[in-house]
Design an enzyme around this catalytic site. Structure first.
Site, PDB file in Angstrom:
ATOM      1  N   CYS A  28       0.856  -1.182   0.000  1.00  0.00           N
ATOM      2  CA  CYS A  28       0.000   0.000   0.000  1.00  0.00           C
ATOM      3  C   CYS A  28       0.895   1.234   0.000  1.00  0.00           C
ATOM      4  O   CYS A  28       2.094   1.131   0.262  1.00  0.00           O
ATOM      5  CB  CYS A  28      -0.956   0.002   1.191  1.00  0.00           C
ATOM      6  SG  CYS A  28      -0.141  -0.111   2.798  1.00  0.00           S
ATOM      7  N   HIS A 630      -3.574   7.419  16.378  1.00  0.00           N
ATOM      8  CA  HIS A 630      -2.173   7.631  16.694  1.00  0.00           C
ATOM      9  C   HIS A 630      -1.790   9.080  16.479  1.00  0.00           C
ATOM     10  O   HIS A 630      -2.444   9.815  15.737  1.00  0.00           O
ATOM     11  CB  HIS A 630      -1.273   6.704  15.858  1.00  0.00           C
ATOM     12  CG  HIS A 630      -1.567   6.725  14.401  1.00  0.00           C
ATOM     13  ND1 HIS A 630      -2.604   6.023  13.836  1.00  0.00           N
ATOM     14  CD2 HIS A 630      -0.970   7.367  13.378  1.00  0.00           C
ATOM     15  CE1 HIS A 630      -2.632   6.220  12.543  1.00  0.00           C
ATOM     16  NE2 HIS A 630      -1.643   7.045  12.233  1.00  0.00           N
TER      17      HIS A 630
END
Length: 714
Positions: A28, A630
């Site tokens: 990806c 995050h």
């Protein structure tokens, strides 16, 4: 003999083999979560179907479980589940199905079945871009993504040439140059600093062909590289089509796309079999280079030359009009293409008037020239979260180049986000030029930027700096506003990788940078390899190392024990078996409070704000009832990871529509050494694809039991 799954071997495998043998590659754009999720899903589906599979993951921590020549020779087919270019030349003669990484996650069984009727790859070429296939997203959005990735590919290769060339020129001018009314900033011939300057000039000369060449390469593979680079050189060399100024980086973008798609078109032409081997190395490059070069010289170049000759005449007719209006127009032109034909027309107009005694026009140009690199550099400091680490580094170099009047320092930003950066540049340039015209600033040398004022070539120095500063601020604020608006419009859209470590904008790559729609920004990987336990036993293997002890040593910091969870970043203090919050923002705030109990959080509100800004760029909900918010921020002093469960689930905007019941929050300092957060994300995303692991996490009765389960992450 055919295999039980009905797939005839395509060469190399034993005809007596009773199990189908497949290979796969997953990748990806950021190489973090979905790379490993797709690998695990393919491995699990293969085991359920009684198929042997080996999966190579091309993640942020490097390629793992790399496919060998022997693997390829004995394989029956290959699955490419990737959202970035993967080299297919090694799979010549094998059945290959190519899809996006999301297909590998959501429909692994379908992909294994599709290999049976997949076309045999003929070899040749280099990498290939993922194309839409059954079940994958296609249409206009996909085409736009391909074009954007090609543009980002060119920008990422161009950046080093801009930075090196610009900084060497700036250093040589500052240390070896002096003002000369007839020659601007002059470096003595045959001097050491002239040699340094010449090296920098070479870097600048190469940056435009590099941009064009690697745009073409991303579209048409290796055969497009030569026509792309030669086309870019022609575009930038105005003398080839009787123009005083070349077409600059905008011309290079045009030639890059023309070369890439021209090569794709030529590839579709049917040729005799004996000609095919020489097509990619001789026929295609020669035909494409010749056709593109002549097309630019005779079709595109002549109109460019005509337009800018008449533009110069038009400017000459304005010398008696309002100085403010003329300054604004010159500022707009200077800022439009940063060294391109529009910029050069304005610059040459101002420089030509110096000899007639009119130094005010050059003063307007001199004030506008540094605004673009200074403004873009300032923007990366004003709103750091909108830029990748590589972009911020490029921004610092841009600031330095701006001080020496090198407008090309802003080209990487303009090439990556033209719709936002070019208007902001033009607005700031117009303001600076108008203010300089209003104040009657004069420049006695054909050069711009603060350096000409420092060396005494400018009259009206205070107002010169006022014009430069105001124009720079206008450019910076306009840029961050437009980029921020662009990013907000992307809310709610599915990102190719929900776990980008930070917003993926222009350069990425490289890191691209990186692109706002998941294009090319790539996080740099730490040097060490990491391994994970396989999701299940059997023949399906994903990213495992044969030397377990060596792998374990490489992934943990010195002093970390085997009993620690994620190198000690996740502890009993940061585990909660019940998440009380019912919505995403409240859940992130609750998780931030959990992390603060460790004493490693200096500003809870900033940590929450950073995590929420990350969510604005795209959800961190992975699906499968998992979310991993995050933040990379100086609100924490050391890496820390928290985990909490939600019985009812929290709506997180996950790609598969599930509510998040397993929530991990990762926080690392902005200046953290290496890419430790990428390693944590990779390890988590791999292990969380194991259904049994998730079930054990959900049913663990207390914090101690949760920690015992989490210790399985290796």
């Amino acid at each position: 003999m055919t295999s039980p799954a009905g797939l005839p071997p395509t060469g190399g495998g034993s005809g007596e083999r009773q199990r189908l043998k497949l290979l796969a590659v997953t990748a990806c754009p950021t190489g973090i979560a979905h790379t490993y999720m797709a690998a695990e899903k393919l491995a699990q589906a293969a085991e359920q179907l009684g198929v042997d599979i080996k999966v190579e993951t091309q993640g942020s921590i490097g390629a793992e479980n790399v496919l060998t020549d022997n693997d390829v020779r004995t394989a029956d087919g290959v699955i490419i589940a990737a959202d970035k270019d993967v080299d297919l030349s090694r799979f010549a003669g094998k059945r290959v199905v190519t899809v996006g990484v999301a297909e590998g996650i959501h429909h692994p069984e379908r992909l294994i079945e599709q290999v049976r009727t997949a076309p045999v790859h003929g070899g040749g070429g280099g990498g290939t871009s993922t194309s839409p296939s059954a079940g994958s997203s296609g249409g206009g959005g996909k085409e736009r993504s391909v074009g954007y990735k090609a543009l980002m590919n060119g920008v990422s290769y161009m950046i080093p040439f801009v930075v090196v060339g610009g900084l060497l020129i700036a250093i040589s001018l500052s240390l070896g140059g002096h003002t000369d009314p007839s020659g601007g900033l002059v470096i003595p011939k045959d001097s050491f600093w002239m040699d340094v300057n010449n090296i920098g000039v070479i870097g600048f000369q190469l940056m435009v062909p590099i941009l064009s060449g690697y745009i073409a390469y991303a579209i048409g593979d290796r055969p497009a590289l030569v026509p792309g680079m030669v086309g870019g050189w022609i575009a930038n060399t105005g003398s080839l089509y009787d123009s005083e100024a070349g077409a600059g980086f905008i011309g290079a973008i045009v030639t890059g796309f023309l070369a890439g798609y021209l090569v794709l078109w030529i590839k579709k032409v049917e040729v005799p079999k004996f000609v095919r081997p020489i097509m990619p190395i001789i026929v295609i490059p020669i035909v494409a280079t010749t056709a593109l070069g002549l097309f630019f010289i005779y079709v595109i170049g002549k109109p460019i030359s005509w337009v800018f000759e008449h533009l110069t005449d038009w400017l000459g007719g304005m010398t008696g009009t309002s100085a403010v209006l003329l300054g604004a127009i010159l500022g707009l032109m200077i800022a439009f293409d940063m060294g391109g034909p529009v910029n050069k027309t304005a610059f040459l107009f101002g420089a030509g008037l110096i000899a007639t005694g009119n130094q005010e026009v050059m003063g307007m140009c001199a004030a506008a020239i540094p605004v673009m690199p200074l403004g873009q550099g300032l923007a990366t400091l004003v709103r750091k979260r909108l830029y990748t680490e590589q972009e911020r580094e490029t921004g610092l170099a841009s600031l330095f180049m701006g001080l020496f009047g090198i407008s090309e320092g802003a080209i990487p930003f303009a090439a990556a986000r033209p719709a936002q950066v070019i208007p902001a540049n033009m607005l700031g340039g117009a303001v600076a030029g108008a203010l300089a015209g209003l104040a009657g600033v004069e420049d006695a040398v054909p050069h711009g930027g603060p350096i000409v004022a420092v060396l005494g070539a400018v009259s009206g120095v205070p107002m010169f700096f006022v014009a430069v500063v105001i124009g720079t601020v206008v450019t910076a604020l306009t840029t961050v506003a437009l980029v921020d608006v662009s990013e907000r419009r992307r809310r709610g859209q599915s990102m190719l990788d929900g776990l980008a470590p930070q917003p993926e904008l222009a350069l990425a790559g490289v890191g691209v940078g990186v692109g706002a729609d998941g294009g090319t920004a790539t996080a740099h990987a730490p040097a060490q390899r990491t391994s994970s336990a396989p999701a299940s036993t059997g023949s399906a293997t994903v990213g495992t190392d044969t030397d377990d002890s060596a792998s374990s040593d490489s992934k943990s910091p010195a002093g970390a024990s085997d009993d620690e969870v994620l190198s000690g970043y996740l502890t009993a203090q940061t585990v909660k078996v019940r998440l009380d919050s019912g919505d995403k923002e409240a859940a992130i705030r609750e998780m931030a409070g959990l992390l603060a109990a460790t004493g490693k959080v200096t500003d809870v509100e900033e940590l929450v704000a950073t995590a929420l800004r990350r969510e604005e760029q795209g959800t961190t909900g992975l699906g499968e009832e998992i979310a991993v918010p995050h933040a990379k921020t100086d609100a924490v002093t050391a890496p820390v990871v928290g985990f909490a469960r939600s019985a009812e689930g929290v709506e997180w905007g996950s790609l598969d529509g599930t509510k998040a019941k397993l929530v991990f929050m990762i926080s690392v300092p902005e200046a953290a050494a290496g890419d430790e957060h990428l390693r944590i994300l990779a390890l988590l995303s791999r292990k969380l694809m194991d259904t049994g692991f998730r079930e054990r996490l959900m049913t663990a009765p207390d914090e101690a039991a949760v920690l015992d389960v989490l210790r399985e992450i290796r």
